[in-house]
Design a protein around this motif. Structure first.
Motif, PDB file in Angstrom:
ATOM      1  N   CYS A  28       0.824  -1.213   0.000  1.00 47.09           N
ATOM      2  CA  CYS A  28       0.000   0.000   0.000  1.00 47.09           C
ATOM      3  C   CYS A  28       0.861   1.266   0.000  1.00 47.09           C
ATOM      4  O   CYS A  28       0.437   2.310  -0.508  1.00 47.09           O
ATOM      5  N   GLU A  29       2.056   1.171   0.567  1.00 49.27           N
ATOM      6  CA  GLU A  29       2.954   2.325   0.581  1.00 49.27           C
ATOM      7  C   GLU A  29       3.620   2.539  -0.779  1.00 49.27           C
ATOM      8  O   GLU A  29       4.044   3.651  -1.098  1.00 49.27           O
ATOM      9  N   ARG A  30       3.706   1.478  -1.595  1.00 53.43           N
ATOM     10  CA  ARG A  30       4.332   1.566  -2.916  1.00 53.43           C
ATOM     11  C   ARG A  30       3.315   1.821  -4.024  1.00 53.43           C
ATOM     12  O   ARG A  30       3.598   2.539  -4.981  1.00 53.43           O
ATOM     13  N   LEU A  31       2.144   1.207  -3.917  1.00 55.70           N
ATOM     14  CA  LEU A  31       1.142   1.264  -4.973  1.00 55.70           C
ATOM     15  C   LEU A  31      -0.122   1.962  -4.484  1.00 55.70           C
ATOM     16  O   LEU A  31      -0.320   2.144  -3.277  1.00 55.70           O
ATOM     17  N   THR A  32      -0.989   2.297  -5.429  1.00 52.80           N
ATOM     18  CA  THR A  32      -2.271   2.888  -5.082  1.00 52.80           C
ATOM     19  C   THR A  32      -3.272   1.766  -4.800  1.00 52.80           C
ATOM     20  O   THR A  32      -3.706   1.069  -5.709  1.00 52.80           O
ATOM     21  N   VAL A  33      -3.597   1.574  -3.537  1.00 59.67           N
ATOM     22  CA  VAL A  33      -4.554   0.541  -3.117  1.00 59.67           C
ATOM     23  C   VAL A  33      -5.703   1.239  -2.399  1.00 59.67           C
ATOM     24  O   VAL A  33      -5.494   1.919  -1.393  1.00 59.67           O
ATOM     25  N   ARG A  34      -6.911   1.066  -2.910  1.00 64.40           N
ATOM     26  CA  ARG A  34      -8.044   1.810  -2.360  1.00 64.40           C
ATOM     27  C   ARG A  34      -8.634   1.167  -1.109  1.00 64.40           C
ATOM     28  O   ARG A  34      -9.074   1.848  -0.210  1.00 64.40           O
ATOM     29  N   LYS A  35      -8.652  -0.170  -1.068  1.00 65.88           N
ATOM     30  CA  LYS A  35      -9.179  -0.830   0.138  1.00 65.88           C
ATOM     31  C   LYS A  35      -8.566  -2.214   0.298  1.00 65.88           C
ATOM     32  O   LYS A  35      -8.324  -2.915  -0.688  1.00 65.88           O
ATOM     33  N   VAL A  36      -8.325  -2.595   1.561  1.00 67.33           N
ATOM     34  CA  VAL A  36      -7.749  -3.895   1.893  1.00 67.33           C
ATOM     35  C   VAL A  36      -8.720  -4.655   2.785  1.00 67.33           C
ATOM     36  O   VAL A  36      -9.256  -4.101   3.754  1.00 67.33           O
ATOM     37  N   ALA A 141      10.369 -15.059   3.337  1.00 69.98           N
ATOM     38  CA  ALA A 141      10.601 -13.920   2.437  1.00 69.98           C
ATOM     39  C   ALA A 141      10.858 -12.632   3.215  1.00 69.98           C
ATOM     40  O   ALA A 141      10.431 -12.472   4.360  1.00 69.98           O
ATOM     41  N   ARG A 142      11.566 -11.725   2.541  1.00 67.27           N
ATOM     42  CA  ARG A 142      11.805 -10.397   3.107  1.00 67.27           C
ATOM     43  C   ARG A 142      10.692  -9.444   2.680  1.00 67.27           C
ATOM     44  O   ARG A 142      10.116  -9.593   1.602  1.00 67.27           O
ATOM     45  N   LEU A 143      10.430  -8.452   3.511  1.00 64.03           N
ATOM     46  CA  LEU A 143       9.394  -7.476   3.187  1.00 64.03           C
ATOM     47  C   LEU A 143       9.867  -6.496   2.125  1.00 64.03           C
ATOM     48  O   LEU A 143       9.087  -6.037   1.292  1.00 64.03           O
ATOM     49  N   ASP A 144      11.150  -6.168   2.153  1.00 64.10           N
ATOM     50  CA  ASP A 144      11.677  -5.168   1.227  1.00 64.10           C
ATOM     51  C   ASP A 144      11.936  -5.786  -0.146  1.00 64.10           C
ATOM     52  O   ASP A 144      12.575  -6.828  -0.260  1.00 64.10           O
ATOM     53  N   ILE A 145      11.420  -5.165  -1.189  1.00 63.93           N
ATOM     54  CA  ILE A 145      11.599  -5.648  -2.560  1.00 63.93           C
ATOM     55  C   ILE A 145      12.368  -4.606  -3.362  1.00 63.93           C
ATOM     56  O   ILE A 145      11.965  -3.446  -3.436  1.00 63.93           O
ATOM     57  N   GLN A 146      13.479  -5.036  -3.967  1.00 62.93           N
ATOM     58  CA  GLN A 146      14.305  -4.143  -4.765  1.00 62.93           C
ATOM     59  C   GLN A 146      14.548  -4.677  -6.176  1.00 62.93           C
ATOM     60  O   GLN A 146      14.759  -3.910  -7.098  1.00 62.93           O
ATOM     61  N   LYS A 166       7.030  -4.228 -15.522  1.00 61.13           N
ATOM     62  CA  LYS A 166       7.683  -2.976 -15.918  1.00 61.13           C
ATOM     63  C   LYS A 166       6.996  -1.778 -15.260  1.00 61.13           C
ATOM     64  O   LYS A 166       7.659  -0.863 -14.753  1.00 61.13           O
ATOM     65  N   ASN A 167       5.669  -1.797 -15.231  1.00 60.74           N
ATOM     66  CA  ASN A 167       4.935  -0.733 -14.539  1.00 60.74           C
ATOM     67  C   ASN A 167       5.282  -0.697 -13.061  1.00 60.74           C
ATOM     68  O   ASN A 167       5.465   0.367 -12.468  1.00 60.74           O
ATOM     69  N   LEU A 168       5.373  -1.886 -12.467  1.00 60.21           N
ATOM     70  CA  LEU A 168       5.703  -1.995 -11.047  1.00 60.21           C
ATOM     71  C   LEU A 168       7.096  -1.444 -10.781  1.00 60.21           C
ATOM     72  O   LEU A 168       7.298  -0.683  -9.817  1.00 60.21           O
ATOM     73  N   SER A 169       8.056  -1.820 -11.608  1.00 64.63           N
ATOM     74  CA  SER A 169       9.428  -1.368 -11.399  1.00 64.63           C
ATOM     75  C   SER A 169       9.548   0.140 -11.594  1.00 64.63           C
ATOM     76  O   SER A 169      10.280   0.816 -10.854  1.00 64.63           O
ATOM     77  N   GLN A 171       7.115   2.344 -11.158  1.00 62.13           N
ATOM     78  CA  GLN A 171       6.347   3.010 -10.108  1.00 62.13           C
ATOM     79  C   GLN A 171       7.063   2.973  -8.763  1.00 62.13           C
ATOM     80  O   GLN A 171       6.962   3.903  -7.963  1.00 62.13           O
ATOM     81  N   SER A 172       7.811   1.889  -8.527  1.00 59.84           N
ATOM     82  CA  SER A 172       8.447   1.700  -7.219  1.00 59.84           C
ATOM     83  C   SER A 172       9.967   1.774  -7.276  1.00 59.84           C
ATOM     84  O   SER A 172      10.635   1.428  -6.293  1.00 59.84           O
ATOM     85  N   ASN A 173      10.505   2.171  -8.448  1.00 59.40           N
ATOM     86  CA  ASN A 173      11.958   2.317  -8.613  1.00 59.40           C
ATOM     87  C   ASN A 173      12.682   1.008  -8.296  1.00 59.40           C
ATOM     88  O   ASN A 173      13.618   0.968  -7.482  1.00 59.40           O
ATOM     89  N   LEU A 174      12.266  -0.073  -8.945  1.00 60.64           N
ATOM     90  CA  LEU A 174      12.860  -1.389  -8.735  1.00 60.64           C
ATOM     91  C   LEU A 174      13.714  -1.793  -9.931  1.00 60.64           C
ATOM     92  O   LEU A 174      13.520  -1.301 -11.038  1.00 60.64           O
ATOM     93  N   GLN A 175      14.643  -2.717  -9.701  1.00 65.07           N
ATOM     94  CA  GLN A 175      15.418  -3.306 -10.788  1.00 65.07           C
ATOM     95  C   GLN A 175      14.604  -4.449 -11.394  1.00 65.07           C
ATOM     96  O   GLN A 175      14.062  -5.275 -10.673  1.00 65.07           O
ATOM     97  N   LEU A 176      14.539  -4.500 -12.726  1.00 67.53           N
ATOM     98  CA  LEU A 176      13.761  -5.534 -13.400  1.00 67.53           C
ATOM     99  C   LEU A 176      14.654  -6.314 -14.352  1.00 67.53           C
ATOM    100  O   LEU A 176      15.446  -5.735 -15.091  1.00 67.53           O
ATOM    101  N   GLU A 177      14.509  -7.628 -14.328  1.00 70.17           N
ATOM    102  CA  GLU A 177      15.249  -8.496 -15.246  1.00 70.17           C
ATOM    103  C   GLU A 177      14.285  -9.480 -15.896  1.00 70.17           C
ATOM    104  O   GLU A 177      13.429 -10.066 -15.218  1.00 70.17           O
TER     105      GLU A 177
END
Length: 294
Positions: A28-36, A141-146, A166-169, A171-177
């Motif tokens: 929720c802190e990385r993406l736009t989530v309206r309700k959980v 698993a770790r909570l932090d995703i890079q 690609k959208n996720l990376s 939006q959240s400044n992640l490395q994508l392979e």
């Protein structure tokens, strides 16, 4: 941009619940989530006679709901709008599938214990009956995703997973392979030398990548890796690459070819789910598949 109208988190009242709720917060802190929706189903018929004798007419539903609300208050806070839903139904898969349809849930987070602790039977069922994409979070698993890995086979489903990644990376400044595992047509050996076969296979796959990059220019600069399956399955090669590359998230596309109400995972996603990987596994259905299932 990835926007999730409704996210469902499946809890089982075990130690992994704390991690799942914290992971939901990080999403929720990385993406736009309206309700959980934080959900749990109590199978009353599984309660032992000893339990009923000890606790009598206790309002179990209220007790469970209160326990979950405490975890949510501590690990999730008020990051976004949320609700705790606790039910008492004999069939967990059915009630969760109904919740997905009722609240139009687009993504469900499901915890996964290691194989020496759980058979994962319920999770396997949920993957096939819930008409939404799934994010499986292993207990290790770790909570932090890079760093994100998305294996593709050039099918429409894998390309959909790639574009989402690609959208996720972005939006959240992640490395994508990107990764592709190829096999050689062994039936032609020794008529064709193995060296020539490898060269030809790589040439063909690189041409496919070039065509894909022309069609979807947003992925033109994403690095990709070609891996030969050799004597291992595609899932085994993906697992080895995850460990070697230090990735934090694996994204796979799902096909959904089976008649309703079942959805088709495909052999590679099924094998990956049954493997004790240590990173979250995002299993992605396209929007068209979800519409057909609902």
């Amino acid at each position: 941009m990835i926007a999730i109208d409704a996210l469902m988190v499946c809890l089982d009242l075990s130690d992994i619940d704390i991690k799942l709720v914290a992971f939901a917060r990080s999403i929720c802190e990385r993406l736009t989530v309206r309700k959980v929706y934080f959900v749990h189903n109590i199978k009353v018929y599984e309660l032992s006679d000893e339990f009923k004798e000890w606790f009598g007419d206790v309002d179990l539903l209220s007790e469970v709901e209160g326990s979950i609300q405490d975890i949510v208050a501590e690990q999730f806070g008020n990051v976004t709008d949320h609700e705790v839903l606790v039910s008492e139904e004999p069939n967990t898969e059915v009630i969760l599938a109904n919740l997905v349809k009722r609240y139009r849930v687009q993504l469900t987070i499901l915890g996964k214990k290691m194989s020496d602790k759980s058979t994962g039977a319920l999770g396997s069922k949920l993957l096939r009956v819930l008409p939404c994409s799934m994010l499986v979070f292993p207990e290790t698993a770790r909570l932090d995703i890079q760093k994100v890995l998305v294996p593709i086979d050039f099918s429409d489903t894998s390309v959909h997973a790639l574009r989402l990644s690609k959208n996720l990376s972005d939006q959240s400044n992640l490395q994508l392979e990107i990764m592709h595992v190829y096999r050689l047509p062994r039936q032609f050996f020794p008529l064709i030398s193995e060296e020539k076969a490898v060269k030809k296979a790589v040439e063909i796959v690189k041409k496919k990548f070039a065509d894909l990059q022309k069609k979807h220019q947003e992925i033109a600069n994403v690095p990709y890796t070609l891996v030969r399956a050799a004597n291992k399955s595609i899932a085994e090669r993906i697992t080895l690459h995850l460990e070697k590359g230090g990735h934090d998230l694996l994204v796979l596309g799902l096909k959904g070819n089976n008649p309703l109400p079942s959805l088709s995972l495909g052999s590679v996603p099924t094998e990956m789910y049954n493997t004790d990987i240590k990173v979250p596994l995002w299993l992605v259905y396209s929007g068209d598949v979800i519409k057909q299932a609902t």
